[in-house]
Design a protein around this motif. Structure first.
Motif, PDB file in Angstrom:
ATOM      1  N   GLY A 161       0.819  -1.214   0.000  1.00 41.44           N
ATOM      2  CA  GLY A 161       0.000   0.000   0.000  1.00 41.44           C
ATOM      3  C   GLY A 161       0.845   1.253   0.000  1.00 41.44           C
ATOM      4  N   ALA A 162       1.915   1.253  -0.774  1.00 39.57           N
ATOM      5  CA  ALA A 162       2.883   2.355  -0.736  1.00 39.57           C
ATOM      6  C   ALA A 162       2.301   3.672  -1.205  1.00 39.57           C
ATOM      7  N   GLU A 163       1.173   3.645  -1.929  1.00 40.72           N
ATOM      8  CA  GLU A 163       0.570   4.879  -2.425  1.00 40.72           C
ATOM      9  C   GLU A 163      -0.302   5.563  -1.380  1.00 40.72           C
ATOM     10  N   ASN A 164      -0.555   4.896  -0.277  1.00 41.43           N
ATOM     11  CA  ASN A 164      -1.335   5.499   0.798  1.00 41.43           C
ATOM     12  C   ASN A 164      -0.581   6.694   1.384  1.00 41.43           C
ATOM     13  N   LEU A 165      -1.316   7.720   1.790  1.00 43.07           N
ATOM     14  CA  LEU A 165      -0.688   8.931   2.326  1.00 43.07           C
ATOM     15  C   LEU A 165       0.186   8.628   3.534  1.00 43.07           C
ATOM     16  N   LEU A 166      -0.273   7.745   4.410  1.00 41.76           N
ATOM     17  CA  LEU A 166       0.525   7.408   5.584  1.00 41.76           C
ATOM     18  C   LEU A 166       1.787   6.649   5.184  1.00 41.76           C
ATOM     19  N   ALA A 167       1.685   5.784   4.182  1.00 42.36           N
ATOM     20  CA  ALA A 167       2.866   5.050   3.717  1.00 42.36           C
ATOM     21  C   ALA A 167       3.910   5.993   3.170  1.00 42.36           C
ATOM     22  N   LYS A 168       3.474   7.038   2.476  1.00 42.76           N
ATOM     23  CA  LYS A 168       4.423   8.009   1.914  1.00 42.76           C
ATOM     24  C   LYS A 168       5.146   8.781   3.001  1.00 42.76           C
ATOM     25  N   ALA A 169       4.530   8.895   4.179  1.00 43.91           N
ATOM     26  CA  ALA A 169       5.197   9.546   5.305  1.00 43.91           C
ATOM     27  C   ALA A 169       6.023   8.552   6.114  1.00 43.91           C
ATOM     28  N   LEU A 170       5.537   7.316   6.218  1.00 41.39           N
ATOM     29  CA  LEU A 170       6.229   6.317   7.040  1.00 41.39           C
ATOM     30  C   LEU A 170       7.513   5.839   6.379  1.00 41.39           C
ATOM     31  N   THR A 171       7.517   5.690   5.072  1.00 40.86           N
ATOM     32  CA  THR A 171       8.703   5.161   4.391  1.00 40.86           C
ATOM     33  C   THR A 171       9.955   6.004   4.656  1.00 40.86           C
ATOM     34  N   PRO A 172       9.931   7.332   4.433  1.00 40.19           N
ATOM     35  CA  PRO A 172      11.141   8.114   4.744  1.00 40.19           C
ATOM     36  C   PRO A 172      11.470   8.132   6.232  1.00 40.19           C
ATOM     37  N   ALA A 173      10.447   8.047   7.101  1.00 45.77           N
ATOM     38  CA  ALA A 173      10.718   8.018   8.543  1.00 45.77           C
ATOM     39  C   ALA A 173      11.479   6.751   8.921  1.00 45.77           C
ATOM     40  N   LEU A 174      11.161   5.639   8.286  1.00 48.98           N
ATOM     41  CA  LEU A 174      11.885   4.391   8.538  1.00 48.98           C
ATOM     42  C   LEU A 174      13.290   4.435   7.934  1.00 48.98           C
ATOM     43  N   LEU A 175      13.378   4.922   6.703  1.00 49.71           N
ATOM     44  CA  LEU A 175      14.685   5.000   6.046  1.00 49.71           C
ATOM     45  C   LEU A 175      15.650   5.895   6.826  1.00 49.71           C
ATOM     46  N   PHE A 176      15.119   6.959   7.422  1.00 44.07           N
ATOM     47  CA  PHE A 176      15.944   7.868   8.212  1.00 44.07           C
ATOM     48  C   PHE A 176      16.576   7.144   9.396  1.00 44.07           C
ATOM     49  N   ARG A 177      15.910   6.099   9.872  1.00 47.56           N
ATOM     50  CA  ARG A 177      16.417   5.322  11.000  1.00 47.56           C
ATOM     51  C   ARG A 177      17.099   4.035  10.533  1.00 47.56           C
ATOM     52  N   ASP A 178      17.526   4.025   9.280  1.00 41.79           N
ATOM     53  CA  ASP A 178      18.273   2.908   8.700  1.00 41.79           C
ATOM     54  C   ASP A 178      17.464   1.617   8.675  1.00 41.79           C
ATOM     55  N   VAL A 179      16.155   1.739   8.542  1.00 39.88           N
ATOM     56  CA  VAL A 179      15.287   0.584   8.344  1.00 39.88           C
ATOM     57  C   VAL A 179      15.019   0.461   6.846  1.00 39.88           C
ATOM     58  N   ARG A 180      15.349  -0.664   6.268  1.00 38.37           N
ATOM     59  CA  ARG A 180      15.105  -0.881   4.849  1.00 38.37           C
ATOM     60  C   ARG A 180      13.615  -1.112   4.606  1.00 38.37           C
ATOM     61  N   VAL A 181      13.121  -0.628   3.489  1.00 36.03           N
ATOM     62  CA  VAL A 181      11.709  -0.774   3.145  1.00 36.03           C
ATOM     63  C   VAL A 181      11.599  -1.369   1.749  1.00 36.03           C
TER      64      VAL A 181
END
Length: 304
Positions: free
Chosen positions: A21-41
């Motif tokens: 569900g990467a096109e969901n608005l929350l997914a678009k915010a969560l993905t960079p938040a995870l990447l910032f913490r070195d979590v791969r998505v």
């Protein structure tokens, strides 16, 4: 998955989230938040992983070996759900059901996105009283509310290690959101009429900034405190109240909107109280007013 690998998400070595569900608005915010913490998505498309095919889902989990599966593909568009009941139940109940079964079998935690429509048909509160996770669900009659409630039930039934996250109406950059929807309604109305736009003033909900919700989710996912959570900015607002606050923050005339005549059958209050986040000492979400001000300050010039 070993005990070492099953630690809190951001504490394990090279953590991976398999996100649907990467096109969901929350997914678009969560993905960079995870990447910032070195979590791969890893975000498979529907063509890459068919969420109606149990074998395809099981294979994706086997090949990727994620530390967490996130399903953010729920559909919160009430009109679209009513027009496509089968599709709504697939997106909001059957796909998360399939993922819950696969995650339960693989021993992988599941994050499932739900919404405040599960409280439809519940208590009517003229003051906007909020609903904590301890409050019973309503008796939703809409396709949206019923499909979300069923999705929650199926996730709980098939995997113990789950985060069921209910959000309010989201706003933020990156997609069709509460702010852009209201701005479009206002522009369309003013193009045809010289009267103010009438909006509901008895439909209490908890507007939520997508980026703030994503930041809160990262903190929650780092705990392995499984359960059902309300991830929503604090406080309650009606559509009219939210729109007036938006106009005020943008230096515009709040008289462009007025209260709509209340219907005889008032809406149940769907405002969410993040009770469990507060109890666990995890709550970082501010009021919806502060969150809206933060968004308006960062979004640039108001679209015309």
């Amino acid at each position: 998955m070993s005990d070492k690998e099953r630690g809190p998400l951001v504490a394990v070595e090279e953590p991976l989230v398999l996100l649907f569900g990467a096109e969901n608005l929350l997914a678009k915010a969560l993905t960079p938040a995870l990447l910032f913490r070195d979590v791969r998505v890893c975000s498979p498309t529907p063509e890459e992983v068919d969420l109606e095919d149990p074998a395809a889902v099981a294979l994706a989990l086997e090949e990727e070996r994620p530390h967490l599966v996130a399903y953010l593909g729920t559909d919160d568009d009430a009109a679209r759900c009513e027009a496509d009941e089968a599709g709504a139940f697939q997106r909001n109940a059957l796909s998360p059901h399939l993922l819950a079964v696969a995650c339960g079998d693989a021993g992988v935690p599941l994050l499932h996105l739900s919404g405040d429509s599960v409280f439809e048909g519940g208590v009517v509160d003229a003051g906007g009283g909020q609903r904590g996770e301890d409050r019973p669900l309503g008796a939703p009659e809409s396709v949206l509310g019923r499909s979300l409630a069923l999705g929650e039930m199926l996730v709980r039934r098939h995997t113990r290690e789950h985060y069921i996250v209910r959000v309010g109406p989201l706003f933020g950059a990156g997609g069709h959101d509460l702010v852009s929807s209201l701005e479009a309604r206002l522009a369309a109305h003013e193009a045809r009429y010289e009267t103010p736009l009438a909006l509901g003033d008895d439909d209490w909900r908890s507007p939520t900034f997508a980026i703030a919700a994503a930041e809160q989710l990262v903190a929650l996912l780092s705990t392995r405190r499984f359960g059902t959570y309300h991830v929503a900015n604090q406080g309650a607002a009606t559509t009219l109240g939210f729109c007036r606050e938006l106009l005020s923050l943008q230096g515009e005339d709040t008289g462009r909107v007025v209260a709509r005549e209340p219907s005889e059958a008032r809406s149940a209050c769907r405002a969410l109280d993040p009770l469990l986040l507060r109890v666990h000492g995890l709550l970082s979400l501010t009021s919806w007013q502060d969150a809206l001000a933060r968004y308006v300050a960062t979004r640039g010039p108001t679209p015309r």
